[in-house]
Design a protein around this motif. Structure first.
Motif, PDB file in Angstrom:
ATOM      1  N   LEU A  72     -54.170  51.158 -48.719  1.00  0.00           N
ATOM      2  CA  LEU A  72     -54.470  52.304 -49.570  1.00  0.00           C
ATOM      3  C   LEU A  72     -54.032  52.040 -51.012  1.00  0.00           C
ATOM      4  CD1 LEU A  72     -53.459  55.251 -47.205  1.00  0.00           C
ATOM      5  CD2 LEU A  72     -55.758  54.403 -47.726  1.00  0.00           C
ATOM      6  N   GLY A  73     -52.902  51.350 -51.176  1.00  0.00           N
ATOM      7  CA  GLY A  73     -52.441  51.021 -52.517  1.00  0.00           C
ATOM      8  C   GLY A  73     -53.412  50.105 -53.246  1.00  0.00           C
ATOM      9  N   ALA A 158     -66.331  53.002 -56.097  1.00  0.00           N
ATOM     10  CA  ALA A 158     -66.435  52.669 -54.674  1.00  0.00           C
ATOM     11  C   ALA A 158     -65.053  52.477 -54.051  1.00  0.00           C
ATOM     12  CB  ALA A 158     -67.278  51.407 -54.488  1.00  0.00           C
ATOM     13  N   ALA A 159     -64.157  51.791 -54.753  1.00  0.00           N
ATOM     14  CA  ALA A 159     -62.806  51.575 -54.231  1.00  0.00           C
ATOM     15  C   ALA A 159     -62.070  52.889 -54.046  1.00  0.00           C
ATOM     16  CB  ALA A 159     -62.026  50.646 -55.169  1.00  0.00           C
ATOM     17  N   MET A 160     -62.167  53.772 -55.039  1.00  0.00           N
ATOM     18  CA  MET A 160     -61.488  55.061 -54.960  1.00  0.00           C
ATOM     19  C   MET A 160     -62.059  55.917 -53.826  1.00  0.00           C
ATOM     20  SD  MET A 160     -59.098  56.825 -56.324  1.00  0.00           S
ATOM     21  CE  MET A 160     -58.517  58.506 -56.500  1.00  0.00           C
ATOM     22  N   SER A 161     -63.361  55.878 -53.643  1.00  0.00           N
ATOM     23  CA  SER A 161     -63.980  56.652 -52.570  1.00  0.00           C
ATOM     24  C   SER A 161     -63.536  56.141 -51.205  1.00  0.00           C
ATOM     25  CB  SER A 161     -65.504  56.580 -52.689  1.00  0.00           C
ATOM     26  OG  SER A 161     -65.947  57.143 -53.906  1.00  0.00           O
ATOM     27  N   ALA A 162     -63.498  54.820 -51.039  1.00  0.00           N
ATOM     28  CA  ALA A 162     -63.034  54.256 -49.775  1.00  0.00           C
ATOM     29  C   ALA A 162     -61.580  54.623 -49.518  1.00  0.00           C
ATOM     30  CB  ALA A 162     -63.208  52.735 -49.786  1.00  0.00           C
ATOM     31  N   GLY A 163     -60.752  54.573 -50.562  1.00  0.00           N
ATOM     32  CA  GLY A 163     -59.350  54.945 -50.400  1.00  0.00           C
ATOM     33  C   GLY A 163     -59.179  56.403 -50.033  1.00  0.00           C
ATOM     34  N   THR A 164     -59.990  57.282 -50.621  1.00  0.00           N
ATOM     35  CA  THR A 164     -59.908  58.706 -50.305  1.00  0.00           C
ATOM     36  C   THR A 164     -60.268  58.965 -48.852  1.00  0.00           C
ATOM     37  OG1 THR A 164     -60.399  59.331 -52.594  1.00  0.00           O
ATOM     38  CG2 THR A 164     -60.812  60.983 -50.887  1.00  0.00           C
ATOM     39  N   VAL A 165     -61.345  58.344 -48.380  1.00  0.00           N
ATOM     40  CA  VAL A 165     -61.787  58.559 -47.000  1.00  0.00           C
ATOM     41  C   VAL A 165     -60.781  57.971 -46.011  1.00  0.00           C
ATOM     42  CG1 VAL A 165     -63.593  58.034 -45.321  1.00  0.00           C
ATOM     43  CG2 VAL A 165     -64.209  58.720 -47.636  1.00  0.00           C
ATOM     44  N   LEU A 166     -60.252  56.785 -46.303  1.00  0.00           N
ATOM     45  CA  LEU A 166     -59.246  56.198 -45.411  1.00  0.00           C
ATOM     46  C   LEU A 166     -57.971  57.034 -45.392  1.00  0.00           C
ATOM     47  CD1 LEU A 166     -59.303  52.299 -45.787  1.00  0.00           C
ATOM     48  CD2 LEU A 166     -59.658  53.657 -43.716  1.00  0.00           C
ATOM     49  N   THR A 167     -57.600  57.594 -46.540  1.00  0.00           N
ATOM     50  CA  THR A 167     -56.432  58.476 -46.573  1.00  0.00           C
ATOM     51  C   THR A 167     -56.642  59.670 -45.653  1.00  0.00           C
ATOM     52  OG1 THR A 167     -55.924  57.813 -48.853  1.00  0.00           O
ATOM     53  CG2 THR A 167     -54.957  59.870 -48.077  1.00  0.00           C
ATOM     54  N   LYS A 168     -57.851  60.206 -45.653  1.00  0.00           N
ATOM     55  CA  LYS A 168     -58.166  61.322 -44.766  1.00  0.00           C
ATOM     56  C   LYS A 168     -58.155  60.882 -43.307  1.00  0.00           C
ATOM     57  CE  LYS A 168     -59.300  65.624 -44.183  1.00  0.00           C
ATOM     58  NZ  LYS A 168     -58.407  66.718 -44.631  1.00  0.00           N
ATOM     59  N   ARG A 169     -58.638  59.693 -43.021  1.00  0.00           N
ATOM     60  CA  ARG A 169     -58.697  59.196 -41.643  1.00  0.00           C
ATOM     61  C   ARG A 169     -57.309  58.956 -41.071  1.00  0.00           C
ATOM     62  NH1 ARG A 169     -62.180  56.166 -38.180  1.00  0.00           N
ATOM     63  NH2 ARG A 169     -61.031  54.658 -36.901  1.00  0.00           N
ATOM     64  N   TRP A 170     -56.425  58.361 -41.879  1.00  0.00           N
ATOM     65  CA  TRP A 170     -55.098  57.994 -41.385  1.00  0.00           C
ATOM     66  C   TRP A 170     -54.088  59.120 -41.520  1.00  0.00           C
ATOM     67  CZ3 TRP A 170     -55.212  52.628 -44.225  1.00  0.00           C
ATOM     68  CH2 TRP A 170     -55.963  51.724 -43.447  1.00  0.00           C
ATOM     69  N   THR A 180     -43.783  61.231 -51.523  1.00  0.00           N
ATOM     70  CA  THR A 180     -43.418  59.938 -50.938  1.00  0.00           C
ATOM     71  C   THR A 180     -44.649  59.069 -50.743  1.00  0.00           C
ATOM     72  OG1 THR A 180     -41.529  60.926 -49.803  1.00  0.00           O
ATOM     73  CG2 THR A 180     -42.343  58.838 -48.952  1.00  0.00           C
ATOM     74  N   PHE A 181     -45.706  59.674 -50.215  1.00  0.00           N
ATOM     75  CA  PHE A 181     -46.954  58.959 -49.962  1.00  0.00           C
ATOM     76  C   PHE A 181     -47.524  58.387 -51.261  1.00  0.00           C
ATOM     77  CE2 PHE A 181     -51.484  59.062 -48.359  1.00  0.00           C
ATOM     78  CZ  PHE A 181     -51.282  58.173 -47.326  1.00  0.00           C
ATOM     79  N   THR A 182     -47.423  59.141 -52.333  1.00  0.00           N
ATOM     80  CA  THR A 182     -47.883  58.669 -53.637  1.00  0.00           C
ATOM     81  C   THR A 182     -47.049  57.485 -54.106  1.00  0.00           C
ATOM     82  OG1 THR A 182     -48.594  60.911 -54.220  1.00  0.00           O
ATOM     83  CG2 THR A 182     -48.303  59.355 -56.022  1.00  0.00           C
ATOM     84  N   GLY A 183     -45.722  57.571 -53.932  1.00  0.00           N
ATOM     85  CA  GLY A 183     -44.854  56.471 -54.339  1.00  0.00           C
ATOM     86  C   GLY A 183     -45.159  55.183 -53.601  1.00  0.00           C
ATOM     87  N   TRP A 184     -45.451  55.279 -52.295  1.00  0.00           N
ATOM     88  CA  TRP A 184     -45.802  54.077 -51.525  1.00  0.00           C
ATOM     89  C   TRP A 184     -47.013  53.368 -52.131  1.00  0.00           C
ATOM     90  CZ3 TRP A 184     -45.736  56.119 -45.750  1.00  0.00           C
ATOM     91  CH2 TRP A 184     -44.410  56.413 -45.391  1.00  0.00           C
ATOM     92  N   GLN A 185     -48.046  54.146 -52.398  1.00  0.00           N
ATOM     93  CA  GLN A 185     -49.294  53.533 -52.855  1.00  0.00           C
ATOM     94  C   GLN A 185     -49.184  52.993 -54.275  1.00  0.00           C
ATOM     95  OE1 GLN A 185     -53.035  55.409 -51.750  1.00  0.00           O
ATOM     96  NE2 GLN A 185     -51.916  56.916 -50.554  1.00  0.00           N
ATOM     97  N   LEU A 186     -48.515  53.730 -55.158  1.00  0.00           N
ATOM     98  CA  LEU A 186     -48.349  53.244 -56.524  1.00  0.00           C
ATOM     99  C   LEU A 186     -47.523  51.958 -56.555  1.00  0.00           C
ATOM    100  CD1 LEU A 186     -47.680  56.581 -58.454  1.00  0.00           C
ATOM    101  CD2 LEU A 186     -49.728  55.155 -58.563  1.00  0.00           C
TER     102      LEU A 186
END
Length: 311
Positions: A72-73, A158-170, A180-186
């Protein structure tokens, strides 16, 4: 959220603030930051903010979330940021920003593949409205349409869209908040950008007060606060609804370019902005999620009859 757990208009509005703020990225990049340093700019925006959030939350990913946070990062930060700034450096601000409005179509395709959500007719229409809005804003006389910049803008969407959908999936691990989740990815995206930036662009440039102010704005407002609201919204709203909110970014960039930078807006561009905004609103209409049909399992073989016994 309401007591029933459903998202509210307030959740939608707070999530929509993020792409509005992101629309200012292009003006900040061209007016405040040193030229020709897209990787350093992406690194400076991501890594310090991520490390600060990790220090505040004091929680690291565990188990499968090590690689999930890394993926996701990369999608949301490590790939998206440099592509975003490459487009911003090579294109006029409004042109670069409006390319992101193609993202909802990418999101609909990724949602079909990863979430088994069949695209509804009205959301396909909303996505096409976004593309039409892009065309009306970008295809104007005098626009400097750099091929590399356009490809970078589309790849970033495209990268941002894939990341958004995967974030929703997981989703998120139990007990882990959006901060915390934001800190991990950044942090994951920032560490990916660190060696790439040094190898491709060399040592960091000397920064004046104007550049420092620009980086602070991008890091604190546009990244730490912005992505916290964004990932919070991804958890509460349908993935397609969140993706359509990205249409607000080019509208914001075009308005900022007109108000603050003196960029002209033709009537055709204004029409394109109106169509893109209409696509944003249409993308929020929910008519029920249509899921792709699951494969039907083959029927189990009938048991063999018991052998007859002699009387």
């Amino acid at each position: 959220m309401t007591p029933s757990g459903s998202p509210t208009a307030r959740d939608l509005a707070l999530t929509g603030l993020t792409p509005i703020v992101w629309g200012s990225t292009y003006a900040i990049t061209t007016e405040f930051l040193p030229p020709g340093r897209p990787l350093f700019t992406a690194l400076t925006r991501a890594l310090p903010a991520g490390l600060v959030l990790l220090a505040l939350t004091r929680t690291l990913p565990r188990g499968a979330w090590f690689w999930r946070a890394a993926v996701l990062g990369v999608l949301n930060i490590g790939a998206f940021f440099p592509l975003l700034f490459l487009a911003a450096y090579r294109l006029p601000g409004g042109v670069a920003a409006v390319l992101g409005s193609v993202g909802p179509l990418f999101a609909l395709a990724f949602a079909a593949m990863l979430l088994a959500e069949r695209p509804t007719a009205h959301r396909l229409l909303a996505g096409l409205a976004g593309v039409l809005g892009v065309s009306l804003v970008v295809l104007r006389s005098g626009a400097r349409l750099d091929t590399v910049g356009i490809l970078a803008g589309l790849a970033g969407a495209a990268a941002m869209s894939a990341g958004t959908v995967l974030t929703k999936r997981w989703g998120r691990p139990a007990g882990v908040g959006a901060l915390t989740f934001t800190g991990w990815q950044l942090t994951a995206g920032g560490f990916l950008l660190l060696p790439v930036s040094l190898l491709a662009e060399g040592a960091p440039p000397v920064l004046d007060g104007r550049a420092v102010a620009g980086y602070l704005y991008l890091g604190v407002i546009g990244t730490a606060a912005g992505y916290w609201l964004w990932f919070r919204g991804v958890a509460l709203l349908p993935a397609a609804s969140v993706a359509f909110l990205t249409l607000l970014s080019p509208l914001s960039a075009a308005v900022i370019g007109w108000v603050a930078l003196g960029q002209a807006l033709t009537p055709l561009q204004v029409l394109g902005m109106a169509i893109a905004f209409g696509g944003t609103l249409l993308g929020q209409v929910r008519t029920g999620t249509r899921r792709l049909p699951e494969p039907v399992p083959a029927p189990a073989p009938a048991p063999a009859p018991a052998p007859a016994r002699a009387c």
